[in-house]
Design a protein around this motif. Sequence first.
Motif, PDB file in Angstrom:
ATOM      1  N   ILE A 160       1.035  -0.968   0.051  1.00  0.00           N
ATOM      2  CA  ILE A 160       0.066   0.012  -0.114  1.00  0.00           C
ATOM      3  C   ILE A 160       1.057   1.374   0.035  1.00  0.00           C
ATOM      4  O   ILE A 160       0.689   2.075  -0.779  1.00  0.00           O
ATOM      5  N   ARG A 161       1.712   1.291   0.718  1.00  0.00           N
ATOM      6  CA  ARG A 161       2.834   2.485   0.799  1.00  0.00           C
ATOM      7  C   ARG A 161       3.381   2.471  -0.403  1.00  0.00           C
ATOM      8  O   ARG A 161       3.506   3.870  -1.063  1.00  0.00           O
ATOM      9  N   THR A 162       3.903   1.644  -1.064  1.00  0.00           N
ATOM     10  CA  THR A 162       4.704   1.783  -2.233  1.00  0.00           C
ATOM     11  C   THR A 162       3.673   2.100  -3.269  1.00  0.00           C
ATOM     12  O   THR A 162       4.076   3.302  -4.108  1.00  0.00           O
ATOM     13  N   LYS A 163       2.525   1.736  -3.425  1.00  0.00           N
ATOM     14  CA  LYS A 163       1.322   2.422  -4.341  1.00  0.00           C
ATOM     15  C   LYS A 163       1.181   3.784  -3.938  1.00  0.00           C
ATOM     16  O   LYS A 163       0.824   4.434  -5.081  1.00  0.00           O
ATOM     17  N   LEU A 164       1.151   4.255  -2.930  1.00  0.00           N
ATOM     18  CA  LEU A 164       0.759   5.701  -2.343  1.00  0.00           C
ATOM     19  C   LEU A 164       2.209   6.599  -2.788  1.00  0.00           C
ATOM     20  O   LEU A 164       1.989   7.685  -2.908  1.00  0.00           O
ATOM     21  N   GLY A 165       3.191   5.823  -2.949  1.00  0.00           N
ATOM     22  CA  GLY A 165       4.198   6.527  -3.309  1.00  0.00           C
ATOM     23  C   GLY A 165       4.983   7.139  -1.960  1.00  0.00           C
ATOM     24  O   GLY A 165       5.385   8.000  -1.943  1.00  0.00           O
ATOM     25  N   GLN A 166       4.583   6.632  -0.928  1.00  0.00           N
ATOM     26  CA  GLN A 166       5.169   7.038   0.178  1.00  0.00           C
ATOM     27  C   GLN A 166       5.820   6.011   0.790  1.00  0.00           C
ATOM     28  O   GLN A 166       5.701   4.794   0.804  1.00  0.00           O
ATOM     29  N   HIS A 167       6.571   6.405   1.958  1.00  0.00           N
ATOM     30  CA  HIS A 167       7.533   5.601   2.528  1.00  0.00           C
ATOM     31  C   HIS A 167       7.395   6.083   3.799  1.00  0.00           C
ATOM     32  O   HIS A 167       7.167   6.920   4.200  1.00  0.00           O
ATOM     33  N   ASP A 168       7.359   5.203   4.872  1.00  0.00           N
ATOM     34  CA  ASP A 168       7.323   5.374   6.196  1.00  0.00           C
ATOM     35  C   ASP A 168       8.399   6.350   6.566  1.00  0.00           C
ATOM     36  O   ASP A 168       9.706   6.001   6.267  1.00  0.00           O
ATOM     37  N   LEU A 169       8.071   7.363   7.009  1.00  0.00           N
ATOM     38  CA  LEU A 169       9.139   8.315   7.526  1.00  0.00           C
ATOM     39  C   LEU A 169      10.091   7.751   8.496  1.00  0.00           C
ATOM     40  O   LEU A 169      11.380   8.271   8.479  1.00  0.00           O
ATOM     41  N   CYS A 170       9.543   7.105   9.279  1.00  0.00           N
ATOM     42  CA  CYS A 170      10.543   6.571  10.700  1.00  0.00           C
ATOM     43  C   CYS A 170      11.606   5.585   9.924  1.00  0.00           C
ATOM     44  O   CYS A 170      12.619   5.216  10.151  1.00  0.00           O
ATOM     45  N   LYS A 171      11.133   5.082   8.511  1.00  0.00           N
ATOM     46  CA  LYS A 171      12.180   4.217   7.953  1.00  0.00           C
ATOM     47  C   LYS A 171      13.378   4.978   7.238  1.00  0.00           C
ATOM     48  O   LYS A 171      14.365   4.661   7.239  1.00  0.00           O
ATOM     49  N   ILE A 172      12.918   6.277   6.599  1.00  0.00           N
ATOM     50  CA  ILE A 172      14.091   7.171   6.211  1.00  0.00           C
ATOM     51  C   ILE A 172      14.778   7.583   7.303  1.00  0.00           C
ATOM     52  O   ILE A 172      15.972   7.750   7.107  1.00  0.00           O
ATOM     53  N   TYR A 173      14.220   8.124   8.297  1.00  0.00           N
ATOM     54  CA  TYR A 173      15.156   8.897   9.358  1.00  0.00           C
ATOM     55  C   TYR A 173      15.018   8.001  10.543  1.00  0.00           C
ATOM     56  O   TYR A 173      13.898   8.087  11.359  1.00  0.00           O
ATOM     57  N   PRO A 174      15.910   7.188  10.884  1.00  0.00           N
ATOM     58  CA  PRO A 174      15.793   6.254  12.191  1.00  0.00           C
ATOM     59  C   PRO A 174      15.855   7.035  13.597  1.00  0.00           C
ATOM     60  O   PRO A 174      15.451   6.658  14.485  1.00  0.00           O
ATOM     61  N   ASN A 175      16.062   8.559  13.429  1.00  0.00           N
ATOM     62  CA  ASN A 175      15.871   9.118  14.552  1.00  0.00           C
ATOM     63  C   ASN A 175      14.634   9.857  14.911  1.00  0.00           C
ATOM     64  O   ASN A 175      14.200  10.549  15.781  1.00  0.00           O
ATOM     65  N   LEU A 176      13.465   9.447  14.040  1.00  0.00           N
ATOM     66  CA  LEU A 176      12.380   9.854  14.206  1.00  0.00           C
ATOM     67  C   LEU A 176      11.499   8.685  14.738  1.00  0.00           C
ATOM     68  O   LEU A 176      11.555   7.654  14.443  1.00  0.00           O
ATOM     69  N   TYR A 177      10.836   9.075  15.854  1.00  0.00           N
ATOM     70  CA  TYR A 177      10.094   8.235  16.698  1.00  0.00           C
ATOM     71  C   TYR A 177       8.709   8.635  16.688  1.00  0.00           C
ATOM     72  O   TYR A 177       8.481   9.737  17.333  1.00  0.00           O
ATOM     73  N   VAL A 178       7.871   7.890  16.352  1.00  0.00           N
ATOM     74  CA  VAL A 178       6.261   8.142  16.464  1.00  0.00           C
ATOM     75  C   VAL A 178       5.848   7.237  17.391  1.00  0.00           C
ATOM     76  O   VAL A 178       5.852   6.004  17.225  1.00  0.00           O
ATOM     77  N   ILE A 179       4.991   7.822  18.475  1.00  0.00           N
ATOM     78  CA  ILE A 179       4.743   6.755  19.654  1.00  0.00           C
ATOM     79  C   ILE A 179       3.623   6.040  19.099  1.00  0.00           C
ATOM     80  O   ILE A 179       2.839   6.250  18.223  1.00  0.00           O
ATOM     81  N   GLN A 180       3.670   4.566  19.538  1.00  0.00           N
ATOM     82  CA  GLN A 180       2.842   3.454  19.218  1.00  0.00           C
ATOM     83  C   GLN A 180       1.371   3.952  19.161  1.00  0.00           C
ATOM     84  O   GLN A 180       0.840   4.365  19.993  1.00  0.00           O
ATOM     85  N   SER A 181       0.510   3.989  18.084  1.00  0.00           N
ATOM     86  CA  SER A 181      -0.677   4.609  17.904  1.00  0.00           C
ATOM     87  C   SER A 181      -1.684   3.464  18.573  1.00  0.00           C
ATOM     88  O   SER A 181      -1.463   2.281  18.045  1.00  0.00           O
ATOM     89  N   ALA A 182      -2.534   3.750  19.331  1.00  0.00           N
ATOM     90  CA  ALA A 182      -3.591   3.126  19.808  1.00  0.00           C
ATOM     91  C   ALA A 182      -4.701   3.716  19.708  1.00  0.00           C
ATOM     92  O   ALA A 182      -4.853   4.949  19.926  1.00  0.00           O
ATOM     93  N   PHE A 183      -6.093   3.200  20.022  1.00  0.00           N
ATOM     94  CA  PHE A 183      -7.259   3.852  20.158  1.00  0.00           C
ATOM     95  C   PHE A 183      -7.502   5.005  21.137  1.00  0.00           C
ATOM     96  O   PHE A 183      -7.982   6.041  21.030  1.00  0.00           O
ATOM     97  N   GLN A 184      -6.675   4.665  22.376  1.00  0.00           N
ATOM     98  CA  GLN A 184      -6.914   5.776  23.431  1.00  0.00           C
ATOM     99  C   GLN A 184      -5.979   6.974  22.807  1.00  0.00           C
ATOM    100  O   GLN A 184      -6.541   8.149  22.960  1.00  0.00           O
ATOM    101  N   ILE A 185      -4.942   6.848  22.024  1.00  0.00           N
ATOM    102  CA  ILE A 185      -4.088   8.182  21.508  1.00  0.00           C
ATOM    103  C   ILE A 185      -4.992   8.651  20.454  1.00  0.00           C
ATOM    104  O   ILE A 185      -5.162   9.997  20.363  1.00  0.00           O
ATOM    105  N   ARG A 186      -5.568   7.707  19.584  1.00  0.00           N
ATOM    106  CA  ARG A 186      -6.424   8.206  18.627  1.00  0.00           C
ATOM    107  C   ARG A 186      -7.510   9.180  18.967  1.00  0.00           C
ATOM    108  O   ARG A 186      -7.744  10.170  18.583  1.00  0.00           O
ATOM    109  N   GLY A 187      -8.014   8.711  20.020  1.00  0.00           N
ATOM    110  CA  GLY A 187      -9.299   9.326  20.744  1.00  0.00           C
ATOM    111  C   GLY A 187      -8.927  10.740  21.317  1.00  0.00           C
ATOM    112  O   GLY A 187      -9.762  11.593  20.932  1.00  0.00           O
TER     113      GLY A 187
END
Length: 488
Positions: free
Chosen positions: A241-268
């Motif tokens: 899906i990512r490849t088709k969107l032409g997107q790449h997980d930013l965390c994979k490009i930049y190893p020093n970027l940390y996105v905290i694990q998303s859970a429904f609590q956080i989304r809420g």
Amino acid sequence: MGSKAVDDLIEASSGVHFSGFHLGNTNQSTSEVEHPATESVKQPFVIGVAGGAAAGKATVCDMIIEQLHDQRVVLVNQDSFYHNLTPEELNRVHEYNFDHPDAFDTEQLLCIVEKLKRGQAVDIPKYDFKNYKKDILPARRVNPSQVIILEGILIFHDARVRDLMNMKIFVDTDADVRLARRIRRDTVEKDRDISMVLDQYSKFVKPAFDDFILPTKKYADIIIPRGGDNHVAIDLIVQHIRTKLGQHDLCKIYPNLYVIQSAFQIRGMHTLIRDSQTKKHDFVFYSDRLIRLVVEHGLGHLPFTEKQVITPTGKPLSSISAHLCPVLQKGSVSAGSLYTGVDFCKRLCGVSVIRSGESMENALHACCKGIKIGKILIHRQGDNSQQLIYEKLPQDISDRHVLLLDPILGTGNSAVQAISLLVKKGVPESNIIFLNLISAPQGVHVVCRRFPQVKIVTSEIEIGVNKDYHVVPGMGEFGDRYFGTEDD
Ligand SMILES: Nc1ncnc2c1ncn2[C@@H]1O[C@H](COP(=O)(O)OP(=O)(O)O)[C@@H](O)[C@H]1O
Ligand SMILES: Nc1ccn([C@@H]2O[C@H](COP(=O)(O)O)[C@@H](O)[C@H]2O)c(=O)n1
Ligand SMILES: [Mg+2]
């Protein structure tokens, strides 16, 4: 990774992240939002997920959505389009076949998905399995998205619906497993009687699976055995899906970027603080909760030293002689047990970017007793150029690890100003952790390319930055909403 490769990835990901959103008018209400039909606006990627009842379709969808954490995904369940039953059908509900294609209002489903594909917000009905009705629960308002998932037992049955899909997945789970799960689900969640569940299964569910659902398996591009247990398949699907969107997980490009694990609590919590209708009190409450999570996560990236301590739990005094255990003290009741742990990094300080960064100070104080916090004021001019106009930093800042506080990373220009100042003051780049609530990909590219050793900890990645340099979808002027200084 070579810099050309990184450039290519950045190019690819920027293209999609920002296209369309530069053009859109962000002042429109959600119901009016319609993306301009220019070539630069990408069509959403539509995924169909079919399979027998209780095969694990919803579970697979949830896992895909969780792994696409930096994408906005709309999930459309075919269940939402069950026809309402007439009073007569309701009286004889045990004779109604919910597994037949005619049980669904496919015209309504088509209309809603086509609107979503055109970039319009829609109201999706919610189906009440206990009352067999879809009009009693309030509909779910859904904004357009880059990824749309259509899920349901017969979602591949109608060719017009199939034709909307870019990828078709069939969740293939053993019939016994499906029946066992169905019995548990229908008796526990739907309060149904087991004999009624078994009756329905033999009369309708199994024949419909053989006659209508299984024959649609041939349309699938991917067949997933074991549903949600098949992590490899789900990983591959997400990568595709990512490849088709032409997107790449930013965390994979930049190893020093940390996105905290998303859970429904956080989304809420994000849903609450992003809602323009949320009152100041709630905005502050939920922002504080999220900030606290980001701060705790950030602290986890500080260096530590090993430390051993003696716990109060151990052998009674009478069974051990004092000279064998030097930690024994007069009056203590036990010898204690050894615990090998770690010691926090003490050479630490915070630096908040005035004014919105100050909203993060309480959380930092709450986590790090007595921490020193410096301040930086950066003035943003209309053309988005930045000027540093005030700084008050601890004298010995160059010896400290610095937690830089600013809730929003947009274009990255303020962050670059702030980090440049810290580096000028002698703080090693690798000692800086930038904590924020939301980051636009543009800002991430700018900061990570200029300061590859700075760590960024954030709770969500945004879609982009609009022509006024505001983060989209964003949460408005954070400082004004937090400190209550909004214009009425
Ligand atoms: N891999 C799994 N292992 C155990 N239970 C599962 C698994 N996948 C799904 N379930 C359970 O089976 C039931 C049906 O799963 P669900 O994903 O809702 O299926 P579907 O959407 O195909 O009906 C749910 O109660 C779910 O918790
Ligand atoms: N009122 C209803 C409506 C539907 N069902 C059953 O739900 C199954 C489909 O949902 P899944 O989550 O399992 O895909 C289908 O087999 C219907 O028989 C129902 O029992 N009552
Ligand atoms: Mg389901």
